[in-house]
Scaffold this motif. Sequence first.
Motif, mmCIF file in Angstrom:
data_model
loop_
_atom_site.group_PDB
_atom_site.id
_atom_site.type_symbol
_atom_site.label_atom_id
_atom_site.label_comp_id
_atom_site.label_asym_id
_atom_site.label_seq_id
_atom_site.Cartn_x
_atom_site.Cartn_y
_atom_site.Cartn_z
ATOM 1 N N LEU A 198 3.470 -8.906 40.129
ATOM 2 C CA LEU A 198 4.729 -7.700 39.836
ATOM 3 C C LEU A 198 3.591 -5.925 39.630
ATOM 4 N N LEU A 199 3.076 -6.018 38.684
ATOM 5 C CA LEU A 199 2.035 -4.868 38.243
ATOM 6 C C LEU A 199 1.638 -4.360 39.638
ATOM 7 N N ALA A 200 1.336 -5.731 39.987
ATOM 8 C CA ALA A 200 0.151 -4.744 40.995
ATOM 9 C C ALA A 200 1.434 -4.169 42.793
ATOM 10 N N SER A 201 2.201 -3.987 42.040
ATOM 11 C CA SER A 201 3.468 -2.723 43.291
ATOM 12 C C SER A 201 3.401 -3.609 44.664
ATOM 13 N N PRO A 202 3.624 -4.776 44.436
ATOM 14 C CA PRO A 202 4.078 -5.544 45.806
ATOM 15 C C PRO A 202 4.904 -4.918 46.718
ATOM 16 N N ARG A 203 5.004 -5.301 47.881
ATOM 17 C CA ARG A 203 6.241 -4.845 48.544
ATOM 18 C C ARG A 203 6.619 -6.577 49.236
ATOM 19 N N ILE A 204 5.253 -7.324 49.277
ATOM 20 C CA ILE A 204 6.009 -8.914 49.201
ATOM 21 C C ILE A 204 5.786 -9.605 47.619
ATOM 22 N N ILE A 205 5.955 -10.578 47.219
ATOM 23 C CA ILE A 205 5.759 -12.164 46.116
ATOM 24 C C ILE A 205 5.876 -12.909 47.290
ATOM 25 N N LEU A 206 4.646 -13.985 46.922
ATOM 26 C CA LEU A 206 4.325 -14.900 47.264
ATOM 27 C C LEU A 206 4.377 -16.267 46.219
ATOM 28 N N ALA A 207 5.046 -17.109 46.419
ATOM 29 C CA ALA A 207 5.000 -17.958 45.727
ATOM 30 C C ALA A 207 5.215 -19.840 46.077
ATOM 31 N N ASP A 208 3.963 -19.807 45.601
ATOM 32 C CA ASP A 208 3.035 -21.048 47.032
ATOM 33 C C ASP A 208 2.924 -22.910 45.184
ATOM 34 N N GLU A 209 4.820 -22.917 46.100
ATOM 35 C CA GLU A 209 4.434 -24.361 44.566
ATOM 36 C C GLU A 209 4.396 -24.250 43.045
ATOM 37 N N PRO A 210 4.370 -22.411 42.178
ATOM 38 C CA PRO A 210 4.123 -22.192 41.714
ATOM 39 C C PRO A 210 4.657 -22.812 40.014
ATOM 40 N N LEU A 211 5.536 -23.958 40.602
ATOM 41 C CA LEU A 211 6.000 -25.358 39.113
ATOM 42 C C LEU A 211 5.982 -26.024 39.127
#
Length: 364
Positions: free
Chosen positions: A147-160
Amino acid sequence: MTLSVAMQHRFDGFELNVAFEAPTGITVLFGRSGAGKSTIIDAVAGLLRPETGRIVSDGEVLFDSTTGETTPPHRRRVGYIFQDARLFPHLTVRQNLGYGRWFAPKTAPREDLGRIVDLLGIGHLLARRPAHLSGGERQRVAIGRALLASPRIILADEPLAALDEQRKAEILPYFERLRDEVSVPILYVSHAAAEVARIATTVVALSNGRVARQGPAADVLSDPAITPIGVRAAGAMLDAQVTQHHNDGLTTLETAGAKLLLPRVTQPPGTHVRVWIEAQDVMLATQRPSGISALNVLKVRVNELRFGAGPGVLVQLAFGDAMLLSRITRRSADALSLAPGAEVFAVLKAVSVARDAIGERPNA
Protein backbone atom coordinates in the motif's frame (compact mmCIF):
# COMPACT_ATOMS: atom_id res chain seq x y z
CA MET A 1 -10.76 3.28 -10.86
CA THR A 2 -11.08 0.22 -13.07
CA LEU A 3 -8.73 -2.43 -14.38
CA SER A 4 -9.64 -3.86 -17.79
CA VAL A 5 -8.04 -7.15 -18.89
CA ALA A 6 -8.37 -8.95 -22.22
CA MET A 7 -5.65 -11.48 -23.07
CA GLN A 8 -4.85 -14.69 -24.84
CA HIS A 9 -1.83 -16.84 -24.11
CA ARG A 10 -0.87 -20.43 -24.88
CA PHE A 11 1.24 -22.95 -23.00
CA ASP A 12 1.84 -26.60 -23.84
CA GLY A 13 -1.60 -28.20 -23.65
CA PHE A 14 -3.30 -25.09 -22.26
CA GLU A 15 -4.80 -21.94 -23.75
CA LEU A 16 -5.88 -18.91 -21.72
CA ASN A 17 -8.49 -16.61 -23.30
CA VAL A 18 -10.15 -14.18 -20.89
CA ALA A 19 -11.71 -10.73 -20.73
CA PHE A 20 -13.08 -9.01 -17.62
CA GLU A 21 -13.34 -5.72 -15.70
CA ALA A 22 -12.10 -5.24 -12.14
CA PRO A 23 -13.62 -2.18 -10.44
CA THR A 24 -12.54 -0.66 -7.14
CA GLY A 25 -12.87 -3.25 -4.39
CA ILE A 26 -11.73 -6.87 -4.44
CA THR A 27 -12.15 -8.81 -7.67
CA VAL A 28 -11.43 -12.48 -7.01
CA LEU A 29 -10.11 -14.75 -9.74
CA PHE A 30 -11.76 -17.97 -8.58
CA GLY A 31 -11.08 -21.45 -9.90
CA ARG A 32 -9.09 -24.66 -9.63
CA SER A 33 -5.31 -24.81 -9.73
CA GLY A 34 -4.25 -24.57 -13.37
CA ALA A 35 -7.26 -22.46 -14.43
CA GLY A 36 -4.99 -19.52 -15.37
CA LYS A 37 -5.35 -17.29 -12.30
CA SER A 38 -1.67 -16.67 -11.59
CA THR A 39 -0.95 -16.22 -15.30
CA ILE A 40 -3.42 -13.33 -15.38
CA ILE A 41 -1.86 -11.79 -12.28
CA ASP A 42 1.64 -12.03 -13.79
CA ALA A 43 0.44 -10.44 -17.05
CA VAL A 44 -1.06 -7.48 -15.16
CA ALA A 45 2.17 -7.09 -13.18
CA GLY A 46 4.22 -7.15 -16.38
CA LEU A 47 6.02 -10.37 -15.43
CA LEU A 48 4.50 -12.17 -18.43
CA ARG A 49 3.84 -10.79 -21.92
CA PRO A 50 0.61 -12.23 -23.38
CA GLU A 51 0.62 -13.33 -26.99
CA THR A 52 -2.29 -10.99 -27.70
CA GLY A 53 -4.47 -8.70 -25.66
CA ARG A 54 -4.89 -5.34 -23.97
CA ILE A 55 -4.56 -4.37 -20.31
CA VAL A 56 -5.70 -0.92 -19.19
CA SER A 57 -5.52 0.58 -15.69
CA ASP A 58 -7.72 3.62 -15.05
CA GLY A 59 -7.44 4.70 -18.69
CA GLU A 60 -3.69 4.11 -18.98
CA VAL A 61 -2.60 1.35 -21.34
CA LEU A 62 -0.21 -1.10 -19.66
CA PHE A 63 -0.11 -3.55 -22.57
CA ASP A 64 -1.47 -3.59 -26.11
CA SER A 65 -0.34 -6.28 -28.51
CA THR A 66 -1.80 -4.39 -31.48
CA THR A 67 0.33 -1.27 -30.98
CA GLY A 68 3.24 -3.01 -29.27
CA GLU A 69 2.87 -0.74 -26.24
CA THR A 70 4.17 -2.26 -23.00
CA THR A 71 4.78 -0.48 -19.71
CA PRO A 72 7.77 -1.96 -17.82
CA PRO A 73 6.86 -3.72 -14.56
CA HIS A 74 8.55 -1.13 -12.34
CA ARG A 75 6.46 1.65 -13.88
CA ARG A 76 3.06 -0.02 -13.59
CA ARG A 77 2.57 1.05 -9.96
CA VAL A 78 1.50 -2.43 -8.91
CA GLY A 79 1.50 -3.57 -5.28
CA TYR A 80 2.12 -7.34 -5.24
CA ILE A 81 1.22 -9.48 -2.21
CA PHE A 82 2.67 -12.98 -2.50
CA GLN A 83 1.79 -16.23 -0.73
CA ASP A 84 4.83 -15.74 1.49
CA ALA A 85 5.42 -12.24 2.78
CA ARG A 86 8.94 -11.87 1.31
CA LEU A 87 10.03 -9.34 3.90
CA PHE A 88 13.68 -8.39 4.29
CA PRO A 89 14.83 -10.37 7.35
CA HIS A 90 17.55 -7.86 8.36
CA LEU A 91 15.13 -4.90 8.41
CA THR A 92 12.59 -3.97 11.06
CA VAL A 93 8.88 -3.75 10.27
CA ARG A 94 9.18 0.03 10.02
CA GLN A 95 12.09 -0.30 7.58
CA ASN A 96 10.25 -2.90 5.48
CA LEU A 97 7.30 -0.51 5.24
CA GLY A 98 9.67 2.29 4.26
CA TYR A 99 11.00 0.15 1.44
CA GLY A 100 7.55 0.27 -0.15
CA ARG A 101 7.45 4.07 0.14
CA TRP A 102 10.91 4.33 -1.41
CA PHE A 103 9.55 2.81 -4.67
CA ALA A 104 6.50 5.09 -4.86
CA PRO A 105 6.76 7.58 -7.75
CA LYS A 106 7.47 11.11 -6.60
CA THR A 107 4.41 12.38 -8.47
CA ALA A 108 2.05 9.73 -7.02
CA PRO A 109 -0.27 10.53 -4.08
CA ARG A 110 1.45 9.52 -0.85
CA GLU A 111 -0.24 7.15 1.58
CA ASP A 112 0.03 8.20 5.20
CA LEU A 113 2.20 5.75 7.15
CA GLY A 114 0.17 6.23 10.32
CA ARG A 115 -3.12 5.47 8.54
CA ILE A 116 -1.74 2.25 7.03
CA VAL A 117 -0.27 1.18 10.36
CA ASP A 118 -3.64 1.75 12.06
CA LEU A 119 -5.55 0.07 9.22
CA LEU A 120 -3.49 -3.10 9.60
CA GLY A 121 -3.05 -3.00 13.37
CA ILE A 122 0.74 -3.26 13.24
CA GLY A 123 1.77 -0.29 15.37
CA HIS A 124 3.13 -2.55 18.14
CA LEU A 125 5.27 -4.46 15.61
CA LEU A 126 7.26 -1.58 14.10
CA ALA A 127 10.50 -2.29 15.97
CA ARG A 128 10.46 -6.07 15.38
CA ARG A 129 12.19 -8.04 12.66
CA PRO A 130 10.31 -10.62 10.53
CA ALA A 131 11.77 -13.59 12.44
CA HIS A 132 9.80 -12.44 15.50
CA LEU A 133 6.44 -12.17 13.68
CA SER A 134 3.72 -14.74 13.19
CA GLY A 135 2.71 -15.71 9.65
CA GLY A 136 -0.37 -13.51 9.84
CA GLU A 137 1.66 -10.56 11.14
CA ARG A 138 4.17 -10.93 8.32
CA GLN A 139 1.38 -10.87 5.76
CA ARG A 140 -0.09 -7.73 7.31
CA VAL A 141 3.30 -6.03 7.03
CA ALA A 142 3.56 -7.19 3.39
CA ILE A 143 0.15 -5.65 2.70
CA GLY A 144 1.30 -2.40 4.28
CA ARG A 145 4.46 -2.37 2.18
CA ALA A 146 2.39 -2.81 -0.97
CA LEU A 147 0.00 0.00 0.00
CA LEU A 148 2.83 2.42 0.81
CA ALA A 149 4.20 2.02 -2.72
CA SER A 150 1.22 4.17 -3.83
CA PRO A 151 -0.13 1.50 -6.20
CA ARG A 152 -2.99 1.99 -8.61
CA ILE A 153 -3.50 -1.81 -8.65
CA ILE A 154 -2.98 -4.34 -5.86
CA LEU A 155 -2.34 -7.96 -6.84
CA ALA A 156 -2.73 -10.71 -4.23
CA ASP A 157 -1.75 -14.20 -5.38
CA GLU A 158 -3.34 -16.62 -2.87
CA PRO A 159 -1.99 -14.56 0.05
CA LEU A 160 -3.53 -16.86 2.67
CA ALA A 161 -2.51 -20.19 1.14
CA ALA A 162 0.58 -20.60 3.34
CA LEU A 163 -1.27 -19.80 6.59
CA ASP A 164 -3.00 -22.19 8.99
CA GLU A 165 -6.70 -21.77 9.74
CA GLN A 166 -6.09 -19.66 12.83
CA ARG A 167 -3.83 -17.22 10.94
CA LYS A 168 -6.29 -17.04 8.05
CA ALA A 169 -9.06 -16.11 10.48
CA GLU A 170 -6.75 -13.45 11.92
CA ILE A 171 -5.94 -11.77 8.59
CA LEU A 172 -9.26 -12.01 6.71
CA PRO A 173 -10.75 -9.00 8.54
CA TYR A 174 -7.85 -6.88 7.28
CA PHE A 175 -8.66 -7.78 3.68
CA GLU A 176 -12.26 -6.78 4.41
CA ARG A 177 -10.97 -3.40 5.58
CA LEU A 178 -8.81 -3.05 2.45
CA ARG A 179 -11.84 -3.80 0.29
CA ASP A 180 -13.83 -1.05 1.99
CA GLU A 181 -11.17 1.60 2.58
CA VAL A 182 -8.67 1.43 -0.31
CA SER A 183 -9.69 3.21 -3.50
CA VAL A 184 -7.83 1.04 -6.04
CA PRO A 185 -8.78 -2.25 -7.70
CA ILE A 186 -7.53 -5.33 -5.87
CA LEU A 187 -7.10 -8.47 -8.00
CA TYR A 188 -7.11 -11.44 -5.65
CA VAL A 189 -6.44 -15.10 -6.54
CA SER A 190 -8.17 -17.85 -4.56
CA HIS A 191 -9.64 -21.32 -4.81
CA ALA A 192 -11.23 -21.26 -1.34
CA ALA A 193 -14.96 -20.64 -1.64
CA ALA A 194 -15.57 -19.40 1.93
CA GLU A 195 -12.66 -16.96 1.59
CA VAL A 196 -14.08 -15.65 -1.68
CA ALA A 197 -17.54 -15.22 -0.16
CA ARG A 198 -16.16 -13.17 2.73
CA ILE A 199 -14.06 -10.64 0.85
CA ALA A 200 -15.11 -10.40 -2.81
CA THR A 201 -17.09 -7.57 -4.32
CA THR A 202 -16.74 -9.07 -7.81
CA VAL A 203 -16.02 -12.68 -8.79
CA VAL A 204 -14.47 -13.83 -12.05
CA ALA A 205 -15.03 -17.60 -12.15
CA LEU A 206 -12.41 -19.34 -14.30
CA SER A 207 -12.60 -22.80 -15.80
CA ASN A 208 -10.05 -24.30 -18.19
CA GLY A 209 -8.63 -20.94 -19.18
CA ARG A 210 -12.00 -19.27 -19.83
CA VAL A 211 -14.30 -16.97 -17.87
CA ALA A 212 -17.28 -19.10 -16.86
CA ARG A 213 -19.07 -16.12 -15.32
CA GLN A 214 -18.29 -12.75 -13.79
CA GLY A 215 -20.33 -10.38 -11.65
CA PRO A 216 -21.33 -9.58 -8.05
CA ALA A 217 -20.13 -12.22 -5.60
CA ALA A 218 -23.58 -13.31 -4.42
CA ASP A 219 -24.86 -13.86 -7.98
CA VAL A 220 -21.87 -15.87 -9.18
CA LEU A 221 -21.43 -18.02 -6.08
CA SER A 222 -25.12 -19.04 -5.88
CA ASP A 223 -25.30 -20.08 -9.55
CA PRO A 224 -25.57 -23.91 -9.65
CA ALA A 225 -23.97 -23.94 -13.10
CA ILE A 226 -20.80 -22.27 -11.77
CA THR A 227 -18.73 -24.74 -9.76
CA PRO A 228 -15.15 -23.82 -10.71
CA ILE A 229 -13.61 -25.81 -7.86
CA GLY A 230 -16.07 -28.71 -7.88
CA VAL A 231 -19.55 -29.41 -6.53
CA ARG A 232 -18.19 -30.60 -3.18
CA ALA A 233 -17.25 -26.97 -2.43
CA ALA A 234 -20.46 -25.44 -3.82
CA GLY A 235 -22.42 -23.06 -1.64
CA ALA A 236 -24.15 -19.71 -1.47
CA MET A 237 -23.56 -16.37 0.19
CA LEU A 238 -26.25 -14.63 2.20
CA ASP A 239 -26.37 -10.99 3.26
CA ALA A 240 -27.62 -10.81 6.84
CA GLN A 241 -27.83 -8.55 9.87
CA VAL A 242 -26.82 -9.48 13.41
CA THR A 243 -29.88 -9.00 15.63
CA GLN A 244 -29.19 -10.71 18.97
CA HIS A 245 -26.53 -12.60 20.94
CA HIS A 246 -27.78 -15.34 23.26
CA ASN A 247 -26.38 -16.63 26.55
CA ASP A 248 -26.00 -20.16 25.18
CA GLY A 249 -23.35 -19.06 22.67
CA LEU A 250 -25.61 -18.59 19.64
CA THR A 251 -26.38 -15.49 17.58
CA THR A 252 -29.56 -14.65 15.68
CA LEU A 253 -29.13 -13.18 12.20
CA GLU A 254 -31.89 -11.91 9.92
CA THR A 255 -31.68 -12.50 6.20
CA ALA A 256 -34.31 -12.01 3.49
CA GLY A 257 -37.05 -11.85 6.10
CA ALA A 258 -35.98 -15.09 7.79
CA LYS A 259 -33.98 -15.74 10.97
CA LEU A 260 -30.89 -17.92 11.34
CA LEU A 261 -29.31 -19.19 14.56
CA LEU A 262 -25.56 -19.62 14.21
CA PRO A 263 -22.56 -19.97 16.55
CA ARG A 264 -21.80 -16.64 18.24
CA VAL A 265 -20.28 -14.09 15.88
CA THR A 266 -17.94 -11.32 16.97
CA GLN A 267 -19.90 -8.48 15.37
CA PRO A 268 -22.34 -6.48 17.54
CA PRO A 269 -26.11 -6.33 16.89
CA GLY A 270 -26.96 -4.11 13.93
CA THR A 271 -23.87 -5.16 11.94
CA HIS A 272 -24.41 -6.26 8.34
CA VAL A 273 -22.53 -9.45 7.54
CA ARG A 274 -22.06 -12.08 4.88
CA VAL A 275 -22.64 -15.76 5.62
CA TRP A 276 -21.23 -18.60 3.50
CA ILE A 277 -23.37 -21.76 3.62
CA GLU A 278 -22.08 -24.90 1.96
CA ALA A 279 -24.54 -26.76 -0.24
CA GLN A 280 -23.72 -30.09 1.39
CA ASP A 281 -24.94 -28.74 4.75
CA VAL A 282 -28.46 -27.92 3.51
CA MET A 283 -31.05 -30.70 3.77
CA LEU A 284 -34.48 -30.56 2.11
CA ALA A 285 -37.92 -31.67 3.28
CA THR A 286 -41.35 -31.41 1.68
CA GLN A 287 -43.00 -30.83 5.09
CA ARG A 288 -41.77 -28.71 7.98
CA PRO A 289 -39.77 -31.13 10.15
CA SER A 290 -40.40 -31.44 13.88
CA GLY A 291 -38.56 -33.21 16.66
CA ILE A 292 -35.12 -32.60 15.12
CA SER A 293 -31.95 -31.06 16.51
CA ALA A 294 -31.38 -28.67 13.60
CA LEU A 295 -32.31 -25.11 14.63
CA ASN A 296 -32.77 -23.51 11.21
CA VAL A 297 -35.73 -24.40 9.00
CA LEU A 298 -36.47 -22.06 6.09
CA LYS A 299 -39.44 -22.18 3.74
CA VAL A 300 -37.97 -21.92 0.24
CA ARG A 301 -38.88 -22.42 -3.40
CA VAL A 302 -36.98 -24.60 -5.86
CA ASN A 303 -35.59 -22.34 -8.54
CA GLU A 304 -33.37 -24.70 -10.55
CA LEU A 305 -31.94 -28.22 -10.47
CA ARG A 306 -28.51 -28.89 -11.90
CA PHE A 307 -27.71 -32.55 -12.62
CA GLY A 308 -24.09 -33.60 -12.84
CA ALA A 309 -22.45 -36.68 -14.30
CA GLY A 310 -22.52 -38.48 -10.95
CA PRO A 311 -25.27 -39.27 -8.45
CA GLY A 312 -25.58 -35.71 -7.11
CA VAL A 313 -27.86 -32.77 -7.84
CA LEU A 314 -27.36 -29.10 -7.01
CA VAL A 315 -30.67 -27.45 -6.14
CA GLN A 316 -30.93 -23.66 -6.22
CA LEU A 317 -33.44 -22.40 -3.65
CA ALA A 318 -35.03 -18.96 -3.43
CA PHE A 319 -36.45 -17.21 -0.36
CA GLY A 320 -37.15 -13.51 -0.47
CA ASP A 321 -34.44 -12.01 -2.66
CA ALA A 322 -31.81 -14.51 -1.43
CA MET A 323 -30.55 -17.79 -2.84
CA LEU A 324 -29.31 -21.00 -1.23
CA LEU A 325 -27.79 -24.10 -2.75
CA SER A 326 -28.43 -27.65 -1.58
CA ARG A 327 -26.43 -30.68 -2.69
CA ILE A 328 -28.43 -33.90 -2.56
CA THR A 329 -28.59 -37.18 -4.46
CA ARG A 330 -30.67 -37.78 -7.58
CA ARG A 331 -32.50 -40.46 -5.62
CA SER A 332 -33.52 -37.89 -2.99
CA ALA A 333 -34.56 -35.39 -5.66
CA ASP A 334 -36.77 -38.05 -7.27
CA ALA A 335 -38.21 -39.15 -3.93
CA LEU A 336 -39.14 -35.56 -3.08
CA SER A 337 -40.48 -34.93 -6.62
CA LEU A 338 -38.41 -31.76 -6.80
CA ALA A 339 -39.10 -29.45 -9.72
CA PRO A 340 -38.78 -25.71 -10.35
CA GLY A 341 -41.50 -23.87 -8.45
CA ALA A 342 -41.94 -26.50 -5.74
CA GLU A 343 -42.12 -25.20 -2.17
CA VAL A 344 -39.94 -27.10 0.29
CA PHE A 345 -38.12 -26.57 3.59
CA ALA A 346 -34.36 -26.10 3.84
CA VAL A 347 -32.83 -27.47 7.03
CA LEU A 348 -29.48 -26.22 8.35
CA LYS A 349 -27.68 -27.19 11.54
CA ALA A 350 -26.37 -24.14 13.39
CA VAL A 351 -22.96 -25.74 13.99
CA SER A 352 -22.52 -26.40 10.26
CA VAL A 353 -21.54 -22.78 9.68
CA ALA A 354 -18.01 -22.06 10.86
CA ARG A 355 -17.19 -18.70 12.41
CA ASP A 356 -14.66 -17.94 9.67
CA ALA A 357 -17.50 -18.27 7.13
CA ILE A 358 -19.06 -15.07 8.48
CA GLY A 359 -17.56 -11.69 7.64
CA GLU A 360 -18.33 -8.01 7.29
CA ARG A 361 -20.47 -7.02 4.33
CA PRO A 362 -18.86 -4.47 1.95
CA ASN A 363 -19.76 -0.83 2.42
CA ALA A 364 -22.70 0.18 0.24
